[in-house]
Enzyme design. Sequence first.
Site, short mmCIF file in Angstrom:
data_model
loop_
_atom_site.label_atom_id
_atom_site.label_comp_id
_atom_site.label_asym_id
_atom_site.label_seq_id
_atom_site.Cartn_x
_atom_site.Cartn_y
_atom_site.Cartn_z
N TRP A 10 45.26 42.86 47.60
CA TRP A 10 44.49 42.02 46.69
C TRP A 10 44.41 40.57 47.17
O TRP A 10 43.80 39.72 46.51
CB TRP A 10 45.09 42.08 45.27
CG TRP A 10 44.84 43.39 44.57
CD1 TRP A 10 44.25 44.50 45.09
CD2 TRP A 10 45.17 43.71 43.21
NE1 TRP A 10 44.19 45.51 44.15
CE2 TRP A 10 44.75 45.06 42.98
CE3 TRP A 10 45.77 43.03 42.15
CZ2 TRP A 10 44.91 45.71 41.76
CZ3 TRP A 10 45.94 43.68 40.93
CH2 TRP A 10 45.51 45.00 40.74
N HIS A 96 49.51 40.59 59.05
CA HIS A 96 48.08 40.65 58.72
C HIS A 96 47.31 39.60 59.52
O HIS A 96 47.81 38.51 59.77
CB HIS A 96 47.89 40.42 57.22
CG HIS A 96 46.51 40.73 56.76
ND1 HIS A 96 45.46 39.84 56.90
CD2 HIS A 96 45.98 41.84 56.21
CE1 HIS A 96 44.36 40.39 56.43
NE2 HIS A 96 44.64 41.60 56.00
N GLU A 98 45.01 37.63 58.79
CA GLU A 98 44.81 36.32 58.16
C GLU A 98 46.05 35.45 58.33
O GLU A 98 45.95 34.22 58.44
CB GLU A 98 44.43 36.50 56.69
CG GLU A 98 42.98 36.97 56.57
CD GLU A 98 42.66 37.79 55.34
OE1 GLU A 98 43.49 37.83 54.41
OE2 GLU A 98 41.59 38.41 55.33
N GLU A 167 43.92 47.31 62.31
CA GLU A 167 42.98 46.43 61.62
C GLU A 167 42.29 45.53 62.65
O GLU A 167 42.76 44.41 62.92
CB GLU A 167 43.73 45.57 60.59
CG GLU A 167 44.33 46.36 59.45
CD GLU A 167 44.20 45.62 58.14
OE1 GLU A 167 43.73 46.22 57.17
OE2 GLU A 167 44.52 44.42 58.08
N GLY A 173 37.13 41.84 56.44
CA GLY A 173 36.38 40.97 55.54
C GLY A 173 34.98 40.63 56.02
O GLY A 173 34.34 39.73 55.48
N GLY A 233 40.88 45.82 51.72
CA GLY A 233 40.88 44.45 51.22
C GLY A 233 39.83 44.26 50.14
O GLY A 233 40.06 44.57 48.97
C1 PEP Z 1 42.49 43.57 54.85
O1 PEP Z 1 42.49 42.42 54.45
O2 PEP Z 1 43.55 44.13 55.21
C2 PEP Z 1 41.22 44.28 54.91
C3 PEP Z 1 41.18 45.46 55.45
O3 PEP Z 1 40.15 43.61 54.37
P1 PEP Z 1 38.66 44.20 54.20
O4 PEP Z 1 38.78 45.59 53.64
O5 PEP Z 1 38.00 43.26 53.25
O6 PEP Z 1 38.05 44.20 55.55
#
Ligand code: PEP
Length: 261
Positions: A10, A96, A98, A167, A173, A233
């Site tokens: 979240w 992550h 970010e 990822e 995102g 996400g």
């Molecule tokens: C995430 O932040 O781990 C992610 C997968 O984001 P999103 O689904 O928005 O790409």
Amino acid sequence: MKKHWLVGNWKMHGNLKANAELFNAIRSGTGELAPEVDMVLCPAFPYLAQMQGLVEGTGIQIGAQNASDHLRGAYTGETSPLMLKELGCGFVIIGHSERRSYQGENDGLMGRKALAAIDAGLIPILCVGETAEERDAGRTHEVLGRQLDAAFGYIRTAHDNIIVAYEPRWAIGTGIAATPEIVQAEHAFLRARIGQRDAEFAKRLTILYGGSVKASNAASLLSMPDVDGGLIGSAALNASEFVAIYKALVEVTKTRLAKGA
Ligand code: PEP
């Protein structure tokens, strides 16, 4: 067969009212959870206690989005994985993209955080992924291998509970998910890389895909053979999207079970 997981990140969204509404909408959309798929929701730190109350008796589990690499001490502003455990967390997202981009976290810190999480009894969800530039330069495997090796240099494979999430940073995102073919290829690479350390562990290792998964692409991405679920996400903040992804994963998992895969 190994469990399949759907994890909702979240991020820094929500408030007491919105969280309760989102949780209740997800809960009423899924009904009783299917035994084949486990669900983990990761709200922002201040709402973990609220979430602990909401999930009670539902089978939905809680994760945090980050944790310190220390268990205790003079680390102002940090949160110990032991504290997360006490608040009902079973999981913590580590590394992550970010946090790599905005907090400058690196591979070594990711390994130390994963180790501290394991020591506290949490399951780390270890995020690895390449940037668009790294992919374009043909360096994806070099980067993924380096990230995995750094983390597994700290943690043991044989008995530690750990989840890996692929990822790709260019897919987080952005609304542009990796293709199912890319996802399968990179998951297979990650599994093979871990297999060089411990073949049995690699077989049972859960590898999630994350990066712009939504209801419309969930089935095609999550049905790839080396994909064991998703880290979601943006779509985790929309109950109907998240429930649709969950249902797609349940279907994928049931089909695999029926085939004895
Ligand atoms: C995430 O932040 O781990 C992610 C997968 O984001 P999103 O689904 O928005 O790409």
